[in-house]
Enzyme design. Structure first.
Site, PDB file in Angstrom:
ATOM      1  N   ALA A 156       0.854  -1.188   0.000  1.00 43.89           N
ATOM      2  CA  ALA A 156       0.000   0.000   0.000  1.00 43.89           C
ATOM      3  C   ALA A 156       0.891   1.239   0.000  1.00 43.89           C
ATOM      4  O   ALA A 156       1.960   1.246   0.613  1.00 43.89           O
ATOM      5  CB  ALA A 156      -0.885   0.001   1.241  1.00 43.89           C
ATOM      6  N   LYS A 157       0.437   2.270  -0.697  1.00 40.08           N
ATOM      7  CA  LYS A 157       1.185   3.533  -0.664  1.00 40.08           C
ATOM      8  C   LYS A 157       0.435   4.422   0.323  1.00 40.08           C
ATOM      9  O   LYS A 157      -0.458   5.190  -0.049  1.00 40.08           O
ATOM     10  CB  LYS A 157       1.222   4.126  -2.082  1.00 40.08           C
ATOM     11  CG  LYS A 157       2.292   5.187  -2.261  1.00 40.08           C
ATOM     12  CD  LYS A 157       2.511   5.498  -3.724  1.00 40.08           C
ATOM     13  CE  LYS A 157       3.289   6.799  -3.907  1.00 40.08           C
ATOM     14  NZ  LYS A 157       4.622   6.845  -3.322  1.00 40.08           N
ATOM     15  N   ALA A 158       0.763   4.231   1.604  1.00 40.94           N
ATOM     16  CA  ALA A 158       0.006   4.891   2.675  1.00 40.94           C
ATOM     17  C   ALA A 158       0.896   5.885   3.413  1.00 40.94           C
ATOM     18  O   ALA A 158       2.085   5.634   3.651  1.00 40.94           O
ATOM     19  CB  ALA A 158      -0.524   3.844   3.647  1.00 40.94           C
ATOM     20  N   TYR A 162       5.383   6.110   5.368  1.00 42.63           N
ATOM     21  CA  TYR A 162       6.545   6.848   4.880  1.00 42.63           C
ATOM     22  C   TYR A 162       7.468   7.330   5.982  1.00 42.63           C
ATOM     23  O   TYR A 162       8.578   7.810   5.700  1.00 42.63           O
ATOM     24  CB  TYR A 162       6.115   7.967   3.911  1.00 42.63           C
ATOM     25  CG  TYR A 162       5.947   7.355   2.540  1.00 42.63           C
ATOM     26  CD1 TYR A 162       6.987   7.348   1.636  1.00 42.63           C
ATOM     27  CD2 TYR A 162       4.786   6.659   2.206  1.00 42.63           C
ATOM     28  CE1 TYR A 162       6.881   6.706   0.411  1.00 42.63           C
ATOM     29  CE2 TYR A 162       4.663   6.011   0.990  1.00 42.63           C
ATOM     30  CZ  TYR A 162       5.722   6.039   0.091  1.00 42.63           C
ATOM     31  OH  TYR A 162       5.614   5.381  -1.107  1.00 42.63           O
TER      32      TYR A 162
END
Ligand code: PMP
Length: 312
Positions: A156-158, A162
């Site tokens: 997931a690019k959540a 980051y």
């Protein structure tokens, strides 16, 4: 950062300065957001967005993985983005859609906090610099391991995830390197702090598999397809840190960075960009700018006839 005039927020085009959020937005406190990094290139056929649909589908998948429902379809977001680029009068630009839990409820189970969606576009040059793109960058293997799939969701690019990339990037920058390379929880090579990684050994391309906790990069997929079309063998397999040191060539791929050669890892010289890296970099750039008819299917032109109806 450079600014543009308008931002799309929850269905409306509003002035850049007015695109603000409440300090009690859930996403600000707990990282409950999913986002994308996409690029539009002012190429042969005019401005066009590279693999727009795949990015928006990943945005929706990232949201589902965190139990969030984006109240706009991929088509609606695509139309809004094309319109936003036109209204801002931009050609080549970076595109940042984000969907996050907004203001309304605190605590960790805040299903009634609304999902806010914004899209911003602005001019943004190559993330690791033009010098890095032509001569390669120096990278350092991070002491921080990539988030593991048993505590977060690497695919997931959540937003909250980051913090892991930021720790690695900060450590490498403080030590004088341009990028960090993270190992996965098993100790195999995973990826850069915001890019996937490839190495070339005896003319073959090797890259870590999905099971090495990578983000399933869209540039990675594009470069793999281009490389196969050019006749290279491409293999996904686990890679040891020490194999990188001995590789013939190493490079990174990502939307912000594009294709960037790595010339040194942990003070082991890899060398100036090699022939395979240079050939793929050129072919990838040709695809991005619509110069290769084989890959025009990857481009979403912003001047689509069906968007031409006057906006409400
Ligand atoms: N890994 C991470 C952690 C990233 O943030 C990115 C950038 N989205 C990538 C890999 C590369 O993905 P893409 O090619 O889809 O931009």
């Amino acid at each position: 950062m450079e600014q543009a005039e308008l931002i799309w927020k929850n269905g409306e085009f509003i002035p850049w300065e007015q695109a603000t959020v409440h300090v009690l937005s859930h996403g600000l406190h707990y990282g409950t957001g999913v986002f994308e990094g996409i690029r539009c290139y002012d190429g042969e056929q005019g401005p066009a967005i590279f693999r727009h649909r795949e990015h928006l589908e990943r945005l929706h998948r990232s949201a589902q993985l965190y139990y969030m429902e984006i109240p706009y379809t991929a088509d609606e977001l695509a139309t809004a983005t094309r319109e936003l680029i036109r209204r801002n009068n931009l050609g080549s630009c970076y595109i940042r859609p984000i969907a996050f839990r907004g203001y309304g409820e605190m605590g960790l189970y805040a299903q009634s906090a609304p999902i806010e969606v914004t899209i911003a576009v602005w001019p943004w040059g190559s993330y690791l610099g033009d010098e890095g793109k032509s001569h390669g960058i120096r990278a350092k293997v991070s002491s921080w391991r990539r988030i593991s799939p048993d505590s977060l969701i690497p695919h997931a690019k959540a937003s909250g995830q980051y913090l892991n990339s930021i720790l690695a990037k900060t450590e490498s920058a403080a030590a004088g390197y341009q990028e960090a390379i993270l190992l996965d929880e098993r100790g195999f090579v995973c990826e850069g702090s915001g890019e996937n990684i490839f190495m070339v050994v005896d003319g073959e391309l090797l890259t870590p598999p999905q099971s090495a906790s990578i983000l399933d990069g869209i540039s990675r997929d594009s470069v793999m397809q281009i490389a196969r079309d050019l006749g290279y063998e491409v293999r996904e397999r686990d890679i040891l840190r020490s194999e990188l040191y001995r590789a013939d060539e190493v490079f990174l791929t990502g939307t912000a960075a594009e294709l960037v050669p790595v010339r040194e890892i942990d003070d082991h010289p890899i060398g100036e960009p090699g022939p395979v890296t240079k050939r793929l970099q050129q072919a990838f750039e040709d695809a991005l700018y619509g110069r290769d008819s084989q890959y025009l299917r990857w481009l979403d032109p912003i001047t689509r006839i069906r968007d031409a109806a006057p906006a409400a």
